[in-house]
Design a protein around this motif. Structure first.
Motif, PDB file in Angstrom:
ATOM      1  N   LYS A 199      29.528  39.455  47.037  1.00  0.00           N
ATOM      2  CA  LYS A 199      29.321  39.236  45.604  1.00  0.00           C
ATOM      3  C   LYS A 199      27.975  39.813  45.151  1.00  0.00           C
ATOM      4  O   LYS A 199      27.028  39.923  45.930  1.00  0.00           O
ATOM      5  CB  LYS A 199      29.393  37.745  45.270  1.00  0.00           C
ATOM      6  N   ASP A 235      27.450  37.380  39.622  1.00  0.00           N
ATOM      7  CA  ASP A 235      28.191  36.174  40.005  1.00  0.00           C
ATOM      8  C   ASP A 235      27.241  35.066  40.449  1.00  0.00           C
ATOM      9  O   ASP A 235      27.401  33.904  40.065  1.00  0.00           O
ATOM     10  CB  ASP A 235      29.180  36.494  41.131  1.00  0.00           C
ATOM     11  N   PRO A 249      39.278  33.805  48.262  1.00  0.00           N
ATOM     12  CA  PRO A 249      40.163  34.977  48.348  1.00  0.00           C
ATOM     13  C   PRO A 249      40.992  35.030  49.639  1.00  0.00           C
ATOM     14  O   PRO A 249      42.003  35.731  49.699  1.00  0.00           O
ATOM     15  CB  PRO A 249      39.193  36.151  48.264  1.00  0.00           C
ATOM     16  N   SER A 266      40.253  28.610  36.423  1.00  0.00           N
ATOM     17  CA  SER A 266      39.822  29.455  35.307  1.00  0.00           C
ATOM     18  C   SER A 266      38.304  29.439  35.174  1.00  0.00           C
ATOM     19  O   SER A 266      37.694  30.442  34.784  1.00  0.00           O
ATOM     20  CB  SER A 266      40.460  28.978  34.006  1.00  0.00           C
ATOM     21  N   SER A 306      37.196  30.469  39.692  1.00  0.00           N
ATOM     22  CA  SER A 306      37.707  31.684  40.347  1.00  0.00           C
ATOM     23  C   SER A 306      38.902  32.243  39.574  1.00  0.00           C
ATOM     24  O   SER A 306      40.034  32.181  40.051  1.00  0.00           O
ATOM     25  CB  SER A 306      38.113  31.360  41.786  1.00  0.00           C
ATOM     26  N   THR A 365      40.045  35.137  39.059  1.00  0.00           N
ATOM     27  CA  THR A 365      40.812  36.229  39.683  1.00  0.00           C
ATOM     28  C   THR A 365      41.883  35.706  40.633  1.00  0.00           C
ATOM     29  O   THR A 365      42.766  36.457  41.044  1.00  0.00           O
ATOM     30  CB  THR A 365      39.871  37.165  40.460  1.00  0.00           C
ATOM     31  N   LEU A 366      41.819  34.417  40.993  1.00  0.00           N
ATOM     32  CA  LEU A 366      42.790  33.849  41.936  1.00  0.00           C
ATOM     33  C   LEU A 366      43.889  33.052  41.240  1.00  0.00           C
ATOM     34  O   LEU A 366      44.738  32.466  41.913  1.00  0.00           O
ATOM     35  CB  LEU A 366      42.069  32.938  42.949  1.00  0.00           C
ATOM     36  N   LYS A 367      43.892  33.027  39.919  1.00  0.00           N
ATOM     37  CA  LYS A 367      44.854  32.205  39.188  1.00  0.00           C
ATOM     38  C   LYS A 367      46.304  32.571  39.494  1.00  0.00           C
ATOM     39  O   LYS A 367      47.180  31.708  39.516  1.00  0.00           O
ATOM     40  CB  LYS A 367      44.602  32.303  37.675  1.00  0.00           C
ATOM     41  N   ASP A 368      46.560  33.864  39.754  1.00  0.00           N
ATOM     42  CA  ASP A 368      47.941  34.276  39.994  1.00  0.00           C
ATOM     43  C   ASP A 368      48.454  33.828  41.363  1.00  0.00           C
ATOM     44  O   ASP A 368      49.643  33.984  41.668  1.00  0.00           O
ATOM     45  CB  ASP A 368      48.076  35.803  39.865  1.00  0.00           C
TER      46      ASP A 368
END
Length: 558
Positions: A173, A177, A222, A243, A246, A248-251
């Protein structure tokens, strides 16, 4: 996997389809680890170099002198403080003094919580330590170049005279961040300091996140391929938390829609039951035995059915290596903490001994909880420690067995009530019928039915079926007996063996819990509430049934 129920949250972490971590948090029980309190010193014990602090819980918290820091001792001279600690804690703390403390260990049994004035505030990438001047990098980040890069970033963004630990998830990172995370933690600390100034002690200043939120913050990284949640409420909560932390990991978050219980579908239920067993079999045919005592946990390794194919030394080494991997897994899964003694099978070769120790240490690196292997004693035993911050799995899911007076353990009534619910769900998925009749131990029946039948009513509403649960004294507390599945009318006759106006002879077995003047009798496991029957405990009496309900009947003495 997250099993979000109305009264508890269960989390299972799978690696290569194997359960490696298990968490459970009962929503009706207050968890205090991580909470920050404005406490008041209740007692100072120079002989123990410790103090008891009133933080507003039932038992005073324990504060050891080593958990104090210069920030709260009114001095920035570390040497002077160290000198004070070597003399007596009474020179540092006084009775009635206010002190800001954080719970680092849950109250367990008769012991109160353990607290520290070394406050830690975990974020996504960083842990802020506002009371110490220190920079640390997660031991899981192995590359020295990356460690130095993160240390430089941490030095750049940390507030003056405050400490920070860079977490594993921060690997790779950038400054943006980490700076964002630090901004959140600094605002949180400023808010805590503001709350500390007002109001009397003892009182709660900051409450840590619940289990779902902590899992998203600490474990949903991740490296996690999928996060399954079995209820809409839990799914929305995990999405909301992700939300913020993280996005980017919601999906990777999915709502589990299967008919089968989520823990049964992913084979977590059976894995959990095996994690409560004393003996754990190895794939080779060997096994390990795990025994808990008040002071430590002892683990014994045996070759069992494994006879090998080369020679005895080869058989022993292979068994010990497999056992080392399994022991590391079991410590993590069962959340065993404190002193741990491992009795591996004796090995003549020092090279083989080193292989086993190295394997154990390598496997322990996967563990989020800090563990230290201290080496092999003169008796050939491996000594190690693992940090204990909460109850182990067996302490959470089991209770002391009343039949063997504490020599063993059985599942608690609450755990058994959840098993009853899961058994009902399983039966309704596989068998037809509008009603079901089960028999369990009376103590389990009381919990499964709930106060005034509330829990049973929720269960019936969930399935759209009629459910009859009877308490039977002849059943073991861990036994569930399914009597019948069929029509409501037929099962009602079995479940409610008395009728209004009927005169019968019964024996008063116990006093009613909420109506102390009433006595409780049973007819084939069906509860009879006898008005004014408490004074006739143990006597056989004649009563008339006044009113019948699904789970009990009211009666009067004749």
């Amino acid at each position: 996997m997250a099993d979000v129920d109305r009264d508890q949250i269960r989390i299972g972490v799978l690696e290569d389809r194997q359960l490696v971590e298990y968490y459970v948090e009962k929503t009706y029980e207050e968890r205090v680890t991580g909470n920050i309190y404005k406490g008041k010193v209740a007692n100072v014990l120079p002989g123990m170099q410790a103090a008891f602090v009133d933080i507003g819980l039932g038992k005073n918290a324990f504060l050891y002198v080593g958990d104090l820091n210069t920030y709260y001792l009114g001095s920035e001279d570390a040497d002077a403080i160290d000198s004070l600690r070597k003399t007596s804690i009474k020179d540092i703390l006084r009775v009635g003094q206010d002190v800001l403390v954080q719970v680092v260990k849950e109250p367990i049994g008769t012991k109160g919580a353990r607290v520290s004035t070394n406050i830690t505030l975990p974020g996504r990438y960083l842990v802020l330590m506002p009371t110490v001047d220190y920079i640390g990098i997660s031991r899981r980040i192995g590359k020295e170049e990356e460690r130095q890069r993160l240390k430089s970033l941490a030095e750049e963004i940390r507030p003056d005279n405050m400490g920070v630990i860079v977490r594993t998830v921060a690997e790779g990172k950038g400054i943006k961040d980490l700076k964002s995370d630090m901004g959140y933690l600094k605002r949180l600390w400023d808010n805590i300091r503001m709350k500390q100034k007002g109001g009397k002690a003892p009182r709660l200043i900051y409450k840590d996140m619940d289990l779902l939120a902590r899992i998203v913050r600490d474990i949903f990284t991740p490296e996690v391929n999928k996060f399954y949640v079995n209820t809409s409420y839990g799914y929305e909560k995990v999405l909301e938390q992700a939300s913020l932390i993280s996005p980017t990991l919601k999906d990777r978050i999915s709502l589990y829609m299967g008919q089968e219980d989520i823990f049964e579908y992913f084979n977590i239920e059976s894995e959990t039951e095996r994690a409560l067993e004393r003996k754990v079999w190895l794939k080779s045919g060997g096994y390990i035995v795990i025994d808990h005592t008040e002071a430590l946990t002892a683990i014994d390794v045996n070759t069992g059915k494994f006879v090998g194919s080369i020679d005895l030394e080869d058989t022993v080494v292979k068994t010990n290596l497999e056992a080392a991997r399994e022991i590391a897994k079991q410590l993590r899964l069962r959340d065993i903490g404190g002193i741990i003694i491992i009795d591996f099978i004796d090995m003549n070769s020092q090279d083989h001994q080193k292989m086993v120790i190295d394997t154990l240490e390598t496997e322990l690196k996967k563990d989020r909880t800090k563990a230290n292997v201290l080496g092999i004693t003169n008796l050939g035993l491996v000594e190690m420690t693992r940090k204990k911050v909460r109850q182990s799995l067996d302490e959470v899911l089991e209770k002391v067995c009343p039949y063997c007076e504490g020599r063993g353990r059985i599942l608690s009534e609450e755990t058994m009530a959840k098993k009853v619910e899961r058994e009902i769900s399983r039966i309704f998925r596989t068998r037809r019928g509008e009603a079901i009749l089960l028999e369990v131990h009376p103590s389990v029946a009381a919990v499964a039915i709930g106060a005034g039948g509330s829990r049973l009513a929720q269960l019936e509403q969930r399935h759209g079926k009629y459910i009859f649960i009877k308490g039977k004294d002849d059943l073991h507390p861990e036994e569930i007996r399914v009597k019948a599945v069929g029509s409501r009318v037929k099962l009602e006759n079995f479940a409610m063996p008395v009728r209004e106006g009927q005169i019968i002879d019964v024996t008063i077995e116990e006093t009613h819990i909420t109506n102390p003047n009433d006595g409780i009798a049973r007819v084939d496991g069906y509860v009879i509430d006898v008005e004014e029957g408490a004074d006739l405990l143990g006597e056989k009496v004649k009563v008339q049934i006044n009113k019948i309900y699904r789970t009990y009947a009211k009666a009067r003495l004749i």
